[in-house]
Design an enzyme around this catalytic site. Structure first.
Site, PDB file in Angstrom:
ATOM      1  N   ALA A  19     -11.903  16.834  24.731  1.00 51.52           N
ATOM      2  CA  ALA A  19     -11.891  17.349  26.100  1.00 51.52           C
ATOM      3  C   ALA A  19     -10.706  18.263  26.377  1.00 51.52           C
ATOM      4  CB  ALA A  19     -11.887  16.187  27.089  1.00 51.52           C
ATOM      5  N   LEU A  21      -7.504  17.583  26.667  1.00 45.92           N
ATOM      6  CA  LEU A  21      -6.731  16.982  27.762  1.00 45.92           C
ATOM      7  C   LEU A  21      -5.222  17.179  27.638  1.00 45.92           C
ATOM      8  CD1 LEU A  21      -8.648  13.571  27.941  1.00 45.92           C
ATOM      9  CD2 LEU A  21      -8.764  15.424  29.632  1.00 45.92           C
ATOM     10  N   ASN A  25      -0.448  20.399  23.171  1.00 47.31           N
ATOM     11  CA  ASN A  25      -0.980  19.968  21.874  1.00 47.31           C
ATOM     12  C   ASN A  25      -2.077  20.969  21.503  1.00 47.31           C
ATOM     13  OD1 ASN A  25      -2.642  18.791  19.904  1.00 47.31           O
ATOM     14  ND2 ASN A  25      -2.283  16.717  20.628  1.00 47.31           N
ATOM     15  N   ALA A  27      -3.970  21.633  18.875  1.00 45.92           N
ATOM     16  CA  ALA A  27      -5.241  21.200  18.277  1.00 45.92           C
ATOM     17  C   ALA A  27      -6.170  20.636  19.343  1.00 45.92           C
ATOM     18  CB  ALA A  27      -4.987  20.158  17.186  1.00 45.92           C
ATOM     19  N   GLU A 174       7.578   8.654  25.494  1.00 48.26           N
ATOM     20  CA  GLU A 174       6.415   8.821  24.616  1.00 48.26           C
ATOM     21  C   GLU A 174       6.447   7.887  23.409  1.00 48.26           C
ATOM     22  OE1 GLU A 174       3.813  11.452  25.065  1.00 48.26           O
ATOM     23  OE2 GLU A 174       4.602  11.312  27.107  1.00 48.26           O
ATOM     24  N   HIS A 248       5.636  16.253  20.192  1.00 43.70           N
ATOM     25  CA  HIS A 248       6.413  15.050  19.874  1.00 43.70           C
ATOM     26  C   HIS A 248       7.270  15.348  18.650  1.00 43.70           C
ATOM     27  CE1 HIS A 248       2.990  12.558  21.809  1.00 43.70           C
ATOM     28  NE2 HIS A 248       4.003  12.589  22.647  1.00 43.70           N
ATOM     29  N   CYS A 365       0.657   9.765  13.862  1.00 40.61           N
ATOM     30  CA  CYS A 365       0.249   9.431  15.240  1.00 40.61           C
ATOM     31  C   CYS A 365      -0.507   8.111  15.282  1.00 40.61           C
ATOM     32  CB  CYS A 365      -0.660  10.517  15.811  1.00 40.61           C
ATOM     33  SG  CYS A 365       0.175  12.057  16.207  1.00 40.61           S
TER      34      CYS A 365
END
Length: 441
Positions: A19, A21, A25, A27, A174, A248, A365
């Site tokens: 989506a 979101l 980021n 990718a 984070e 990150h 991740c």
């Protein structure tokens, strides 16, 4: 005391979809609205877990959260029955339904920040849940993360699970994706290096993309985790690389024991940081990738640094990489040069994680590193530890419940909600979690 690092990997949830979101980021943005395959995504993650467990690296699993998150949708004004809430959100704000349906809790490097007992003033293992304040779809994870971690790390005489920091920008946190631990043997006290992107009164910030981690949050997490003040350092990530998609620190650096593997442009005042680390960490070994060999853009596209650096018993290390690193000629050439050189990294292991990678999440991740002594490991909920039996059961569970195709339009389907609840109800029994999901209350 002897200890080992256990990797707790996130199991991909049933609503895994693309989506776009996560602004910052690249990718995630690039693959927006593509068709996802949740079944394949979960299987790819499980295959990595099992391969590493078989190779002798202790491995465990953290289950997915309940999605769609109807409580979050109700909190922002969508009312009625479960089905009505889904339909109203879909009609009025499909991007909010997507956010409330995100399977992003799979990236458990953002679940919490961990302090091993050797570094803690009270001798316990500490885990502070991350608030993930910068993104709505991730900020809603914190309560579920806390329940799951308490169901896994139950023994309060050995483990302390702390709730997330206040949900305000000043304390944007984070989790372990912005945290490195350096030192000798895992069971010995180490040095904890917290990485932040901005501070409340600081002028040095990225211009294009948000800096998600604050210095204030990192300092608060260190206090909550009772990190010995003599064993902690704080360093700022280079704002210029955040603007190139390094959202990150684990997209531009990875550490293990005495080794810090990072890009030439990873940190602000990088040489001064290395000098300080060399004073505090015996045998500190920075492995710095020059921009001339691998650009920041190539590092972001291949997730070269979003890798796992794992220690073998003989002191050598294995670098666990996504398939995208192998497919890039320049990055793969560099990696083979690295392995041939005189340093602890002696092997490359490559995994196909393309379903997660397309949403911006690589091997690092997907895992939360927890250093545990033998006694502490015995105190972890044993049902989450990866072995042949659990691998077989989880694959059968995935095959039973997961769809092999999902689009944004499918999120409004009430059957998807029912499938998810039925699946998680069974999973909570399989992993001896108790009633951790909202629908079970």
């Amino acid at each position: 005391m002897k200890a080992r690092e256990v990797n707790f990997d996130g199991l991909v949830g049933l609503t895994h979809h693309y989506a776009g979101l996560s602004f910052g980021n690249e990718a995630s943005t690039k693959h927006r609205f593509q068709v996802s395959n949740p079944k394949l995504a979960a299987r790819q993650g499980l295959a990595k877990m099992k391969a590493l467990a078989d190779a002798g690296f202790p491995q465990a699993v953290i289950p997915p959260q309940e999605r769609p998150n109807l409580a979050a949708l109700r909190q922002i004004g969508f009312t009625g029955s479960d089905q009505q809430v889904l339909e109203k959100a879909w009609r009025a704000a499909p991007h909010l339904l997507s956010a409330a349906s995100s399977a992003s809790s799979m990236w458990v490097a953002n679940a919490a920040t961990v302090c091993p007992s050797a570094d803690a003033l009270d001798g316990k293992v500490h885990l502070t849940v991350a608030n993930l304040n910068n993104k709505f779809h991730r900020a809603s994870e914190a309560p579920g993360t806390e329940r799951l971690l308490r169901a896994i790390f139950r023994d309060e005489s050995r483990f302390a699970v702390h709730g997330a920091l206040p949900q305000v920008a000043m304390f944007g946190d984070e989790g372990a994706a912005n945290h490195n631990r350096l030192g000798g043997d895992y069971g010995e006290p180490g040095l904890q290096l917290f990485i932040y992107g901005r501070e409340e009164s600081g002028a040095l910030v990225p211009a294009r993309y948000p800096a998600r981690q604050t210095l204030e949050a990192s300092q608060a997490v260190a206090r909550l985790n009772q990190v010995d003040p003599q064993r902690v350092m704080f360093a700022q990530q280079n704002p210029a690389v955040i603007d190139q998609g390094v959202f990150h620190n684990d997209v531009i650096a990875v550490s293990n024991r005495q080794v810090l593997f990072c890009h030439e442009h990873a940190f602000l005042h990088q040489q001064a940081l290395f000098d300080a680390l060399a004073e505090k960490v015996p045998g500190f070994t920075p492995l710095v990738v020059p921009a001339g060999a691998v650009s920041v853009q190539d590092a972001v596209e291949t997730y070269l640094f979003n890798s796992q650096l794992l220690s073998r018993d003989d002191g050598t290390m294995v670098l666990v990489l996504p398939e995208e690193s192998r497919r890039h000629e320049g990055v793969w050439r560099y990696l083979n040069t690295l392995v041939a050189a005189d340093n602890p990294i002696s092997e490359l292991k490559v995994f196909d994680l393309r379903e997660s990678m397309a949403n911006g999440g690589g091997p690092a991740c997907l895992r939360l590193r927890v250093v545990l002594t033998d006694d502490e490991r015995q105190a972890v909920n044993p049902a989450v530890m990866m072995d042949d039996t659990l691998f077989t059961r989880l694959n059968a569970w995935v095959d039973k419940y997961y769809r092999d195709r999902l689009t944004q339009e499918d999120l409004v389907d009430p059957q998807l909600l029912r499938e998810g609840r039925e699946a998680l109800d069974e999973l909570s029994r399989l992993l001896s979690l108790g009633n951790v999901y909202p629908f079970q209350q």
